[in-house]
Design a protein around this motif. Structure first.
Motif, short mmCIF file in Angstrom:
data_model
loop_
_atom_site.label_atom_id
_atom_site.label_comp_id
_atom_site.label_asym_id
_atom_site.label_seq_id
_atom_site.Cartn_x
_atom_site.Cartn_y
_atom_site.Cartn_z
N LEU A 88 0.79 -1.35 0.09
CA LEU A 88 0.09 0.16 -0.11
C LEU A 88 0.90 1.14 0.12
O LEU A 88 0.37 2.35 -0.11
CB LEU A 88 -1.04 0.04 1.32
CG LEU A 88 -2.13 -1.20 1.23
CD1 LEU A 88 -2.85 -1.33 2.54
CD2 LEU A 88 -3.10 -0.86 0.13
N ASP A 89 2.20 1.18 0.07
CA ASP A 89 3.02 2.18 0.09
C ASP A 89 3.71 2.64 -1.03
O ASP A 89 4.60 2.26 -1.66
CB ASP A 89 4.31 1.80 1.17
CG ASP A 89 5.12 2.91 1.57
OD1 ASP A 89 5.16 3.89 0.76
OD2 ASP A 89 5.97 2.84 2.51
N ALA A 90 3.06 3.45 -1.81
CA ALA A 90 3.23 3.77 -3.35
C ALA A 90 4.61 4.25 -3.30
O ALA A 90 5.46 4.18 -4.31
CB ALA A 90 2.29 4.99 -3.84
N ASP A 91 5.09 5.17 -2.41
CA ASP A 91 6.66 5.83 -2.52
C ASP A 91 7.47 4.77 -2.33
O ASP A 91 8.42 4.56 -2.97
CB ASP A 91 6.67 6.77 -1.12
CG ASP A 91 5.98 8.00 -1.38
OD1 ASP A 91 5.58 8.25 -2.57
OD2 ASP A 91 5.80 8.58 -0.60
N ASN B 174 -5.57 -4.99 1.16
CA ASN B 174 -4.33 -5.49 1.00
C ASN B 174 -4.31 -6.47 -0.36
O ASN B 174 -3.25 -6.05 -0.95
CB ASN B 174 -3.97 -6.59 2.01
CG ASN B 174 -2.48 -7.03 1.88
OD1 ASN B 174 -1.83 -5.98 2.10
ND2 ASN B 174 -2.18 -8.23 1.92
N ASN B 175 -5.27 -7.30 -0.78
CA ASN B 175 -5.09 -7.91 -1.90
C ASN B 175 -5.61 -7.03 -3.23
O ASN B 175 -4.76 -7.39 -4.14
CB ASN B 175 -6.15 -9.29 -1.91
CG ASN B 175 -5.59 -10.25 -0.77
OD1 ASN B 175 -4.64 -9.79 -0.07
ND2 ASN B 175 -6.38 -11.16 -0.65
N THR B 176 -6.56 -6.65 -3.19
CA THR B 176 -6.99 -5.78 -4.22
C THR B 176 -6.23 -4.43 -4.42
O THR B 176 -5.70 -4.21 -5.46
CB THR B 176 -8.69 -5.57 -4.28
OG1 THR B 176 -9.22 -6.84 -4.02
CG2 THR B 176 -9.13 -5.36 -5.72
N LEU B 177 -6.64 -3.50 -3.68
CA LEU B 177 -6.01 -2.18 -3.50
C LEU B 177 -4.55 -2.43 -3.64
O LEU B 177 -3.71 -1.44 -4.58
CB LEU B 177 -6.69 -1.48 -2.41
CG LEU B 177 -5.95 0.13 -2.40
CD1 LEU B 177 -6.41 0.88 -3.60
CD2 LEU B 177 -6.70 0.79 -1.05
N GLY B 178 -3.80 -3.14 -2.92
CA GLY B 178 -2.50 -3.34 -2.96
C GLY B 178 -1.85 -3.63 -4.07
O GLY B 178 -0.80 -3.19 -4.78
N VAL C 101 -3.45 -2.69 -7.10
CA VAL C 101 -3.70 -1.48 -7.89
C VAL C 101 -2.43 -0.78 -7.67
O VAL C 101 -1.73 -0.15 -8.76
CB VAL C 101 -4.77 -0.68 -7.46
CG1 VAL C 101 -5.01 0.66 -7.97
CG2 VAL C 101 -6.13 -1.79 -7.87
N ARG C 102 -1.90 -0.64 -6.36
CA ARG C 102 -0.63 0.32 -6.16
C ARG C 102 0.55 -0.31 -6.95
O ARG C 102 1.18 0.47 -7.32
CB ARG C 102 -0.38 0.31 -4.44
CG ARG C 102 -1.40 1.21 -3.83
CD ARG C 102 -1.08 2.54 -3.69
NE ARG C 102 -2.20 3.36 -3.54
CZ ARG C 102 -3.15 3.32 -2.57
NH1 ARG C 102 -2.72 2.71 -1.44
NH2 ARG C 102 -4.16 4.25 -2.36
N VAL D 22 -8.98 -8.54 -8.69
CA VAL D 22 -7.33 -8.22 -9.38
C VAL D 22 -7.41 -8.85 -10.89
O VAL D 22 -6.79 -7.98 -11.74
CB VAL D 22 -6.30 -8.86 -8.62
CG1 VAL D 22 -4.98 -8.94 -9.20
CG2 VAL D 22 -6.34 -8.23 -7.21
N GLU D 23 -7.98 -10.21 -11.15
CA GLU D 23 -8.02 -10.57 -12.53
C GLU D 23 -8.51 -9.71 -13.45
O GLU D 23 -7.86 -9.36 -14.49
CB GLU D 23 -8.66 -11.81 -12.78
CG GLU D 23 -8.17 -13.05 -12.04
CD GLU D 23 -8.58 -14.37 -12.14
OE1 GLU D 23 -9.32 -14.57 -13.25
OE2 GLU D 23 -8.29 -15.37 -11.39
N LYS D 24 -9.67 -8.70 -13.01
CA LYS D 24 -10.45 -7.95 -13.97
C LYS D 24 -9.38 -6.81 -14.03
O LYS D 24 -9.16 -6.04 -15.34
CB LYS D 24 -11.76 -7.50 -13.44
CG LYS D 24 -12.64 -8.69 -12.92
CD LYS D 24 -13.03 -9.32 -14.43
CE LYS D 24 -14.29 -10.39 -14.15
NZ LYS D 24 -14.08 -11.41 -15.11
N VAL D 25 -8.84 -6.16 -12.95
CA VAL D 25 -8.01 -5.09 -13.00
C VAL D 25 -6.91 -5.28 -13.84
O VAL D 25 -6.41 -4.39 -14.70
CB VAL D 25 -7.44 -4.65 -11.43
CG1 VAL D 25 -6.42 -3.62 -11.50
CG2 VAL D 25 -8.70 -4.22 -10.61
N LEU D 26 -6.53 -6.33 -13.90
CA LEU D 26 -5.05 -6.83 -14.85
C LEU D 26 -5.57 -6.29 -16.27
O LEU D 26 -4.72 -5.86 -16.85
CB LEU D 26 -4.72 -8.27 -14.64
CG LEU D 26 -3.95 -8.29 -13.16
CD1 LEU D 26 -3.92 -9.88 -12.92
CD2 LEU D 26 -2.55 -7.75 -13.17
#
Ligand code: UFG
Length: 331
Positions: free
Chosen positions: A54-57, A93-97, A99-100, A149-153
């Motif tokens: 979740l830590d983009a930096d 954690n799983n989905t938004l993580g 995305v990051r 996540v499969e869809k996001v990919l």
């Protein structure tokens, strides 16, 4: 020049075994892991770069520093029961993580990812064996967090040209044959390690979750796949994407189902010791049977499980647990 792969969750169970396979194939490995559920001593095949998904930096820093050719993304929470109680944890954690992670990849120009998906995305299938094109209808937030996540990919490929291989694992089991790494979960909820616990610990008794399913002996049937065979599939998927392969999805299983009772008997056969047990109620959300069709991975990736004979799965798991006991005793 040696190519670098960034492995999220490389300190976890399937991640650490895959790093071993990548290292043996000559990849340079960077493990990106926050060690929330992974183990520092499992990072034996590359550098550990501690960071949170979740830590983009921190992610951007890792991509800038190592300029990975590809990402293999294992990092995730994976307890079905916990996901029902705390869905937010799983979607965050799983989905938004993920995305990051994909944003960091897009920024850095890393355009290949292998993703750990799961047979839990199928929910309760009506046909067996399960092929990749069957309907996905998860029955818990864990499976749903992975399906998202499969869809996001797919959307990140359209927008940013990131190609992906989605690997839907069936039941990962077993351990590295050298006993250096293995299945260490806290808490442990999986069948084979719990059977071994029953063999090694006088005070532990396995509860079999239901013996009234519509299966050959009334207990649930699963498709157990050796973790080193899973590792090999990731290596083949890396080569596939590196060779210009199109995004695709593969089941990773053996095509053979084993019931809970058959596993119990196999553990007794392999270890020569009894597994104390009792029959309990069904565990909510357990489908009666999950068996993969592994035909597509064989055809497209040239992948075939070679270590997934149930006795071998159990023998390697048992070896690992014995060594782990020795390590604990030495502390
Ligand atoms: N089981 C018992 N007693 C136990 C533990 C398990 O009888 O103490 C049974 C379960 O009911 C199930 C089988 O053993 O029928 C295997 O259970 P595991 O917990 O080892 O594995 P699951 O099939 O539940 O879970 C696996 C992965 C999950 C994934 C799921 C998909 O570990 O990450 O498959 O359904 F979500």
């Amino acid at each position: 020049m040696t190519k670098t792969v960034l492995v999220t969750g490389g300190a976890g169970y399937v991640g650490s075994h895959s790093c071993k396979a990548f290292a043996e194939a000559g990849w340079n490995i960077v493990v990106y892991d926050n060690l929330s559920r992974g183990w520092r001593d499992f990072v034996q095949f590359g550098e550990l770069f501690e960071g949170d998904l979740l830590d983009a930096d921190r992610l951007n820093e890792a991509f800038q520093k190592f300029k990975p050719e590809a990402v293999v993304h294992f990092a995730a929470f994976a307890y079905v029961g916990e996901s029902v109680d705390q869905p937010g944890l799983y979607y965050e954690n799983n989905t938004l993580g993920t995305v990051r992670l994909l944003d960091a990849m897009a920024k850095a120009g890393t355009d290949k990812i292998i993703f750990s998906s799961t047979c839990a995305t199928y929910g309760v299938p009506t046909e067996m064996p399960i092929t990749e094109s069957m309907r996905q209808a998860p029955i818990n937030p864990y499976g749903m967090s992975k399906l998202f996540v499969e869809k996001v990919l797919d959307d990140y490929e359209t927008a940013h040209g990131i190609r992906s291989v989605k690997l839907r694992y069936f039941n990962a089991a077993g351990a590295s044959p050298d006993g250096e790494i293995g299945e260490r979960h806290d808490p442990e909820t999986h069948l084979i390690p719990l059977c071994i616990e029953g063999v090694l610990n006088d005070t532990f008794k396995l509860t079999i979750f239901g013996d009234d399913f519509d299966t050959r002996d009334g207990t649930c049937i699963r498709d157990y796949i050796h973790v080193m065979d899973l590792a090999d599939a990731h290596l083949k998927a890396l080569d596939y994407l590196g060779g210009g392969g199109a995004s695709d999805v593969f089941n990773l299983g053996t095509g053979t189902g084993t019931s809970v009772l058959e596993i119990v008997h196999a553990v007794e056969r392999v270890t020569g010791k009894p597994v104390p047990r009792e029959i309990g109620p069904r565990r909510p959300g357990d489908p009666p049977a999950l068996i993969a069709s592994a035909e597509k991975a064989a055809r497209v990736l040239g992948w075939k499980p070679v270590q997934s004979d149930v006795d071998n799965v159990i023998a390697t798991a048992y070896e690992w647990h014995l060594k782990e006991l020795g390590r604990k005793a030495a502390l």
